[in-house]
Design an enzyme around this catalytic site. Structure first.
Site, PDB file in Angstrom:
ATOM      1  CB  THR A 135     117.104 -55.568 117.306  1.00  0.00           C
ATOM      2  OG1 THR A 135     117.468 -56.855 116.844  1.00  0.00           O
ATOM      3  CG2 THR A 135     115.964 -55.729 118.305  1.00  0.00           C
ATOM      4  CG  ASP A 136     117.435 -58.661 112.793  1.00  0.00           C
ATOM      5  OD1 ASP A 136     117.734 -58.767 114.003  1.00  0.00           O
ATOM      6  OD2 ASP A 136     118.093 -59.214 111.885  1.00  0.00           O
ATOM      7  CD  GLU A 137     117.952 -60.864 118.445  1.00  0.00           C
ATOM      8  OE1 GLU A 137     117.364 -61.343 119.413  1.00  0.00           O
ATOM      9  OE2 GLU A 137     119.171 -60.980 118.249  1.00  0.00           O
ATOM     10  CE1 TYR A 161     118.352 -56.303 122.832  1.00  0.00           C
ATOM     11  CE2 TYR A 161     118.110 -57.967 121.112  1.00  0.00           C
ATOM     12  CZ  TYR A 161     118.457 -56.679 121.501  1.00  0.00           C
ATOM     13  OH  TYR A 161     118.908 -55.774 120.563  1.00  0.00           O
ATOM     14  CE  LYS A 165     116.339 -52.407 121.056  1.00  0.00           C
ATOM     15  NZ  LYS A 165     117.047 -51.136 121.454  1.00  0.00           N
TER      16      LYS A 165
END
Ligand code: NAD
Ligand code: DAU
Length: 358
Positions: A135-137, A161, A165
């Site tokens: 993810t970009d998060e 989260y 990741k």
């Protein structure tokens, strides 16, 4: 080694779109390993019932015995790892499952993949790929004038989260660097489209709008996300799997930066047009500003130029076309929505929204 690929998390939102798209395009079989958490749903794959090209196995990516025996039995040429706990708000209420699946589970999957790969003959070893969907998060939050995230942006995850990741991405990187496992990592922005569980902004707003419930907007609604139609994400993953450079990471994004309020306004306006409210008025009247998400990242934006220039990827869907398709899909699949919003879903909605005073 066989032609087949092992997909994990293939009963979730993006995973099931990937499996359906893949088998609509080719006959290469898929072994689909999914734990069927609240987010996994075999209804998404109902059209594949009786199709020999799809083998579904219920199980955990952290179950080494199961993963090892699946690899030995099916001898896949690639693993595509979608399996994860994926909802930021749930990670705030209960981070442990995120550590267990996203960190520990990915570690076990990676380590079993390494054992399998090390036992292959040199030709098959060279052809094998482990693609990790991320993810970009992991890059944290941008200010309004900052350039978009690139593959070299330092990691700065802000939610449990995102941290889980990020940890999994680092493990994948380390397995390439240390053991030369042929890995690929993709970091994608916010997806939307068919089969997205209605805990995420777009399907939640559609579900609440049609049910006459408040449309909860965290904070001032000014947080920005970069939206990508799920089929464009799946196409990017297929390209990276076939032609991506081993050990590399690729950012995937739609160049569709929108504030949450803009997204919700668009959804309301499309609904006003295609499913007007029976009592008159606009769905916008249901918008309710509620207490913000703790640690809420202000802005995400993706620079996908590496993927575009190296592999020729382009998103096919604009936000305007993709969001219309998505609204139509949810309107046409009321039964699917009804099934996934019974049971556990209701407990989650109470837990997440009851204390967010309007
Ligand atoms: P999802 O929550 O809809 O689906 C996750 C799937 O993984 C479910 O089918 C669930 O049953 C399965 N699963 C969970 N734990 C498991 C375990 N221990 N073993 C096996 N299966 C397990 O998630 P999604 O939105 O489809 O996201 C898929 C992947 O893409 C995730 O890794 C997520 O981090 C990443 N991602 C999502 C987005 C997005 O906008 N949704 C964007 C970028 C990246
Ligand atoms: O950026 C990629 C990520 O996008 C993925 O890695 C995650 O798996 C995926 O869930 C998504 O994370 P977000 O937190 O951005 O998605 P979500 O749909 O939960 O929220 C989108 C934005 O809308 C975010 O700024 C929070 C806001 N929001 C969300 C909900 C559920 C609201 O304002 N109200 C809500 O009720």
């Amino acid at each position: 080694m066989n032609e087949a690929i092992l997909v994990t998390g293939g009963a979730g939102f993006i995973g099931s779109n990937f499996v359906l798209d893949w088998l609509a395009r080719c006959d290469v079989p898929i072994v689909n390993l999914d734990k069927l958490t609240y987010a996994g749903n075999l209804e998404n794959l109902a059209s594949l019932r009786g199709d020999d090209r799809h083998v579904f196995v219920r199980g955990d990516i952290g179950d080494r015995h199961l993963v090892g025996s699946l690899l030995a039995e099916y001898r896949p040429r690639a693993i595509v790892n979608f399996a994860a706990e994926s909802h930021v708000d749930r990670s705030i209420h209960g981070p442990e499952d995120f550590i267990q699946t996203n960190v520990v589970g990915t570690f076990h999957l990676l380590d079993e993949a390494r054992r399998y790969w090390e036992g292959l003959n040199p030709r098959d070893r060279a052809a094998f790929r482990f693609l990790h969907v991320s993810t970009d998060e992991v890059y944290g939050s941008l200010g309004p004038e900052d350039p978009p995230f690139s593959e070299t942006t330092p990691y700065a995850p802000n939610s449990p989260y995102a941290a889980s990741k990020a940890a999994s991405d680092h493990l994948v990187r380390a397995y390439h660097h240390t053991y030369h496992l042929p890995t690929l990592t993709t970091n994608c922005s916010n997806n939307y489209g068919p089969y997205q569980f209605p805990e995420k902004l777009i399907p939640l707003v559609l579900h609440h709008a049609l049910a006459g419930k408040p449309l909860p907007i965290y904070g001032d609604g000014g947080n920005v996300r970069d939206w990508l139609y799920v089929a464009d994400h799946c196409a990017a993953i297929r390209l990276v799997l076939e032609r991506g450079r081993v050990g590399e990471t690729y950012n995937i994004g739609g160049c569709n930066e929108k504030t949450n309020l803009e997204v919700v306004h668009m959804l309301c306006d499309i609904l006003d047009e295609v499913r007007p409210k029976t009592g008159g008025g606009s769905y916008r009247d249901q918008i309710a500003f509620v207490t913000d998400r703790p640690g809420h990242d202000r802005r995400y934006a993706i620079d996908a130029s590496k993927l575009m220039h190296e592999l020729g990827w382009q998103p096919r869907e604009s936000f305007e076309s993709g969001i219309r398709k998505t609204v139509q899909w949810y309107l046409a699949h009321g039964e699917w929505v009804a099934h996934v919003t019974s049971g556990e879903y209701r407990a989650w909605i109470t837990k997440n929204y009851a204390e967010r005073a309007a």
